[in-house]
Write a protein that holds these residues in place. Structure first.
Motif, PDB file in Angstrom:
ATOM      1  N   ASN A 133       0.830  -1.208   0.000  1.00 59.97           N
ATOM      2  CA  ASN A 133       0.000   0.000   0.000  1.00 59.97           C
ATOM      3  C   ASN A 133       0.864   1.259   0.000  1.00 59.97           C
ATOM      4  O   ASN A 133       0.536   2.260  -0.642  1.00 59.97           O
ATOM      5  CB  ASN A 133      -0.950  -0.009   1.196  1.00 59.97           C
ATOM      6  CG  ASN A 133      -2.067  -1.019   1.007  1.00 59.97           C
ATOM      7  OD1 ASN A 133      -2.407  -1.358  -0.124  1.00 59.97           O
ATOM      8  ND2 ASN A 133      -2.611  -1.525   2.094  1.00 59.97           N
ATOM      9  N   GLN A 134       1.993   1.215   0.714  1.00 58.49           N
ATOM     10  CA  GLN A 134       2.869   2.397   0.747  1.00 58.49           C
ATOM     11  C   GLN A 134       3.583   2.604  -0.598  1.00 58.49           C
ATOM     12  O   GLN A 134       3.548   3.704  -1.152  1.00 58.49           O
ATOM     13  CB  GLN A 134       3.913   2.277   1.869  1.00 58.49           C
ATOM     14  CG  GLN A 134       4.838   3.490   1.893  1.00 58.49           C
ATOM     15  CD  GLN A 134       5.739   3.563   3.118  1.00 58.49           C
ATOM     16  OE1 GLN A 134       5.461   2.971   4.157  1.00 58.49           O
ATOM     17  NE2 GLN A 134       6.823   4.304   3.003  1.00 58.49           N
ATOM     18  N   VAL A 135       4.234   1.540  -1.122  1.00 57.62           N
ATOM     19  CA  VAL A 135       5.017   1.765  -2.355  1.00 57.62           C
ATOM     20  C   VAL A 135       4.118   2.116  -3.535  1.00 57.62           C
ATOM     21  O   VAL A 135       4.552   2.801  -4.458  1.00 57.62           O
ATOM     22  CB  VAL A 135       5.947   0.566  -2.704  1.00 57.62           C
ATOM     23  CG1 VAL A 135       7.038   0.395  -1.677  1.00 57.62           C
ATOM     24  CG2 VAL A 135       5.183  -0.723  -2.908  1.00 57.62           C
ATOM     25  N   VAL A 142      12.931 -10.560   1.001  1.00 52.27           N
ATOM     26  CA  VAL A 142      12.536  -9.249   1.519  1.00 52.27           C
ATOM     27  C   VAL A 142      13.758  -8.579   2.138  1.00 52.27           C
ATOM     28  O   VAL A 142      14.708  -9.245   2.561  1.00 52.27           O
ATOM     29  CB  VAL A 142      11.402  -9.349   2.572  1.00 52.27           C
ATOM     30  CG1 VAL A 142      10.151  -9.955   1.957  1.00 52.27           C
ATOM     31  CG2 VAL A 142      11.838 -10.137   3.794  1.00 52.27           C
ATOM     32  N   GLY A 143      13.714  -7.234   2.171  1.00 53.59           N
ATOM     33  CA  GLY A 143      14.780  -6.460   2.809  1.00 53.59           C
ATOM     34  C   GLY A 143      14.249  -5.821   4.077  1.00 53.59           C
ATOM     35  O   GLY A 143      13.093  -5.377   4.125  1.00 53.59           O
ATOM     36  N   GLU A 144      15.099  -5.788   5.103  1.00 53.16           N
ATOM     37  CA  GLU A 144      14.714  -5.186   6.386  1.00 53.16           C
ATOM     38  C   GLU A 144      15.810  -4.253   6.855  1.00 53.16           C
ATOM     39  O   GLU A 144      16.995  -4.607   6.793  1.00 53.16           O
ATOM     40  CB  GLU A 144      14.585  -6.273   7.456  1.00 53.16           C
ATOM     41  CG  GLU A 144      13.206  -6.813   7.677  1.00 53.16           C
ATOM     42  CD  GLU A 144      13.206  -7.850   8.797  1.00 53.16           C
ATOM     43  OE1 GLU A 144      12.129  -8.082   9.319  1.00 53.16           O
ATOM     44  OE2 GLU A 144      14.261  -8.423   9.133  1.00 53.16           O
ATOM     45  N   ILE A 145      15.393  -3.082   7.349  1.00 53.53           N
ATOM     46  CA  ILE A 145      16.328  -2.180   8.033  1.00 53.53           C
ATOM     47  C   ILE A 145      15.706  -1.839   9.378  1.00 53.53           C
ATOM     48  O   ILE A 145      14.553  -1.378   9.437  1.00 53.53           O
ATOM     49  CB  ILE A 145      16.604  -0.912   7.198  1.00 53.53           C
ATOM     50  CG1 ILE A 145      17.391  -1.267   5.936  1.00 53.53           C
ATOM     51  CG2 ILE A 145      17.362   0.125   8.033  1.00 53.53           C
ATOM     52  CD1 ILE A 145      17.677  -0.109   5.002  1.00 53.53           C
ATOM     53  N   MET A 198      11.173  -3.174   4.205  1.00 52.91           N
ATOM     54  CA  MET A 198      11.184  -1.998   3.343  1.00 52.91           C
ATOM     55  C   MET A 198      11.535  -2.307   1.881  1.00 52.91           C
ATOM     56  O   MET A 198      11.656  -1.390   1.076  1.00 52.91           O
ATOM     57  CB  MET A 198      12.140  -0.925   3.903  1.00 52.91           C
ATOM     58  CG  MET A 198      13.427  -1.408   4.540  1.00 52.91           C
ATOM     59  SD  MET A 198      14.527  -2.358   3.455  1.00 52.91           S
ATOM     60  CE  MET A 198      15.125  -1.077   2.393  1.00 52.91           C
ATOM     61  N   ALA A 199      11.673  -3.584   1.537  1.00 59.31           N
ATOM     62  CA  ALA A 199      11.978  -3.934   0.150  1.00 59.31           C
ATOM     63  C   ALA A 199      11.504  -5.356  -0.130  1.00 59.31           C
ATOM     64  O   ALA A 199      11.502  -6.206   0.760  1.00 59.31           O
ATOM     65  CB  ALA A 199      13.482  -3.829  -0.104  1.00 59.31           C
ATOM     66  N   LEU A 250      11.230  -0.974  -3.539  1.00 59.46           N
ATOM     67  CA  LEU A 250      11.566  -0.627  -2.157  1.00 59.46           C
ATOM     68  C   LEU A 250      10.958   0.727  -1.811  1.00 59.46           C
ATOM     69  O   LEU A 250      10.575   1.484  -2.709  1.00 59.46           O
ATOM     70  CB  LEU A 250      13.075  -0.626  -1.913  1.00 59.46           C
ATOM     71  CG  LEU A 250      13.970   0.133  -2.876  1.00 59.46           C
ATOM     72  CD1 LEU A 250      14.914   1.026  -2.096  1.00 59.46           C
ATOM     73  CD2 LEU A 250      14.778  -0.880  -3.673  1.00 59.46           C
ATOM     74  N   LYS A 251      10.846   0.983  -0.501  1.00 58.98           N
ATOM     75  CA  LYS A 251      10.271   2.247  -0.063  1.00 58.98           C
ATOM     76  C   LYS A 251      11.154   3.418  -0.499  1.00 58.98           C
ATOM     77  O   LYS A 251      12.393   3.315  -0.460  1.00 58.98           O
ATOM     78  CB  LYS A 251      10.104   2.252   1.460  1.00 58.98           C
ATOM     79  CG  LYS A 251       9.046   1.267   1.948  1.00 58.98           C
ATOM     80  CD  LYS A 251       8.854   1.365   3.454  1.00 58.98           C
ATOM     81  CE  LYS A 251       7.804   0.376   3.926  1.00 58.98           C
ATOM     82  NZ  LYS A 251       7.647   0.387   5.408  1.00 58.98           N
ATOM     83  N   LYS A 252      10.503   4.512  -0.879  1.00 61.54           N
ATOM     84  CA  LYS A 252      11.214   5.634  -1.509  1.00 61.54           C
ATOM     85  C   LYS A 252      12.325   6.205  -0.636  1.00 61.54           C
ATOM     86  O   LYS A 252      13.369   6.635  -1.131  1.00 61.54           O
ATOM     87  CB  LYS A 252      10.199   6.724  -1.864  1.00 61.54           C
ATOM     88  CG  LYS A 252      10.748   7.799  -2.751  1.00 61.54           C
ATOM     89  CD  LYS A 252       9.639   8.694  -3.276  1.00 61.54           C
ATOM     90  CE  LYS A 252      10.197   9.649  -4.327  1.00 61.54           C
ATOM     91  NZ  LYS A 252       9.128  10.429  -4.959  1.00 61.54           N
TER      92      LYS A 252
END
Ligand code: COA
Length: 182
Positions: A35-37, A75-78, A83-84, A106-108
């Motif tokens: 929903n965010q991306v 998936v990517g996590e920070i 976030m990806a 990924l998130k902007k």
């Protein structure tokens, strides 16, 4: 999907990115993520409010990954934030299953610090060891210069174009077809 070891990568700004396979408990975060991306980029195949995915659908998809040898997803996590997302999906048909279609987003707020490159390298390494895949294909919007630059940097070559591949706000865009032989 065979599993692949979790990887930690230091990004250009010193942040540590964790790349791993998705877990069932990621389903809600994946819906929030999509929903965010969808509000942050015109380079995806869906815009704001257009992604039809629910938490239940994500759970089913994650569960299908565990038994489907033709799909891989990372998936990517920070700092524990998902976030990806990246994946490769191949057909199960014998004549088609050697090649898979890549997806990456990924998130902007994390663009341009090396997340995309790290995720691509992870998926390519995985695909090479997996043995089923011999080719990765992707379609990228002609105006997605960062994406095209990144894919070329990782060895993808342009193979053609799909005219009128995307339609956004009354305007058509071509898609560039790119491929990487493994
Ligand atoms: C495209 C996307 C995946 C790239 O991810 P990223 O984490 O920003 O990528 P990286 O930081 O690893 O690499 C980006 C590269 O593009 C370069 N770049 C950025 N803007 C650019 C532009 N306008 N033209 C050319 N290159 C550009 C960066 O300098 C960097 O290259 P470098 O490492 O050689 O300096 C990300 O922007 C994204 O999720 N976009 C929205 C969804 C999307 O487009 N997905 C791909 C669909 S095919």
């Amino acid at each position: 999907m065979a599993t692949f070891p979790t990887r930690k990568v230091m990004l250009k700004n010193g942040t540590i990115l964790t790349i791993r396979v998705p877990r069932m408990q990621d389903a809600r975060s994946l819906v929030e993520y999509i929903n965010q991306v969808s509000t942050e980029s015109d380079n995806l195949s869906f815009g704001e409010g257009e992604a039809p995915f629910t938490e239940e659908m994500e759970k089913q998809y994650i569960s299908s990954l565990e038994v489907d040898p033709h799909k891989i997803m990372a998936v990517g996590e920070i700092d524990n934030e998902l976030m990806a997302v990246s994946d490769i999906s191949a057909s199960s048909l014998p004549r088609m299953r050697y090649s898979g279609e890549l997806g990456l987003s990924l998130k902007k707020k994390y663009w341009n610090i090396g997340v995309g490159q790290a995720l691509l390298e992870y998926l390519i390494d995985w695909a090479k060891t997996d043995g089923n895949l011999k080719k990765i294909n992707l379609h990228v919007k002609e105006s997605n210069h960062a994406g095209i630059h990144l894919y070329k940097k990782l060895g993808f070559v342009e193979e053609g174009r799909v005219s009128r591949g995307m339609f956004i706000d009354g305007k058509f865009f071509d898609l560039v077809c790119m491929g990487l032989k493994l």
